[in-house]
Design an enzyme around this catalytic site. Structure first.
Site, short mmCIF file in Angstrom:
data_model
loop_
_atom_site.label_atom_id
_atom_site.label_comp_id
_atom_site.label_asym_id
_atom_site.label_seq_id
_atom_site.Cartn_x
_atom_site.Cartn_y
_atom_site.Cartn_z
N CYS A 128 -13.59 -24.97 -63.37
CA CYS A 128 -12.14 -25.15 -63.44
C CYS A 128 -11.72 -26.07 -62.30
CB CYS A 128 -11.45 -23.79 -63.33
SG CYS A 128 -9.66 -23.88 -63.42
N HIS B 133 -9.92 -21.18 -72.50
CA HIS B 133 -9.87 -21.23 -71.04
C HIS B 133 -8.42 -21.37 -70.56
CE1 HIS B 133 -11.55 -22.41 -67.03
NE2 HIS B 133 -10.38 -23.03 -66.95
N GLU B 134 -7.66 -22.26 -71.19
CA GLU B 134 -6.28 -22.50 -70.75
C GLU B 134 -5.37 -21.32 -71.09
OE1 GLU B 134 -6.33 -24.69 -68.67
OE2 GLU B 134 -8.11 -25.75 -69.35
N HIS C 103 -5.72 -18.82 -68.49
CA HIS C 103 -4.84 -19.14 -67.35
C HIS C 103 -3.44 -18.59 -67.58
CE1 HIS C 103 -6.81 -21.66 -64.36
NE2 HIS C 103 -7.44 -22.34 -65.31
#
Length: 190
Positions: free
Chosen positions: A139, A180-181, A184
């Protein structure tokens, strides 16, 4: 001031040709580049007519702040989406996706490289996921790579910049980036 970004490069991953912006981006997600035919062309990022300047934001690296869940995005947050697109373009050599908390804004907004085309999503949610696998990811906000589990196929609902609701399916590396985002947005730090 002129900002620069590069066009696509062709990389081969584990024997499969794949079109990505940069080998570092893919390596950051735990993929090994076996061979590459790099064709970099530097292009100026033009000033947009409806904006005063391109806004490249600093990257947030504080894991405590990154670990806080994001609030739903509203129509007033559309400029944050453009800031994310600009920041992603500025980091195209080492990044394939970003969430708003990576630039210090706790809103559910993500951008990602979808096979060479940047895409923006407001309030994304994964509705269905299949074909779980284990991998390692890196990241831009963190040092190194970390193990995680992902799904090869996902179905996502989200809003576009006009806040019209959409549903789409994604697979492969693009699905991995989106997961992945969205992590977040949920305050999950790999």
């Amino acid at each position: 001031m002129v900002q620069l970004r590069h066009a696509k490069s062709l990389f081969r991953f584990q024997g499969v040709a794949d079109d990505r912006r940069c080998g570092l981006s893919c390596l950051a997600f735990g993929l090994r580049a076996l061979s590459r035919d790099v064709r970099l062309r530097w292009l100026p990022v033009e000033k947009r007519e409806d904006m005063e300047a391109i806004m490249i934001k600093p990257i947030m690296r504080n894991e405590l702040l990154l670990g806080m869940p994001s609030e739903p995005a509203t129509e007033q947050d559309v400029p944050i989406g453009q800031d994310l697109l600009d920041t992603l373009a500025a980091h195209a050599d080492s990044c394939v996706g970003m969430a708003a908390n990576m630039i210090g804004v706790r809103k559910r907004i993500i951008v990602f490289d979808n096979n060479g085309t940047p895409e923006l999503m407001f309030n994304p949610e994964i509705m269905h996921a299949s074909n779980r696998f284990k991998t390692e990811e890196g990241c831009l906000s963190l040092v190194g790579v970390r193990p995680c589990e992902r799904f090869r196929k996902i179905h996502v609902t989200y809003q576009d910049a006009s806040f019209v609701r959409h549903e789409r399916s994604f697979s492969g590396f693009t699905a991995q980036i989106i997961q992945h985002e969205i992590d977040h947005c949920n305050g999950i730090v790999i």
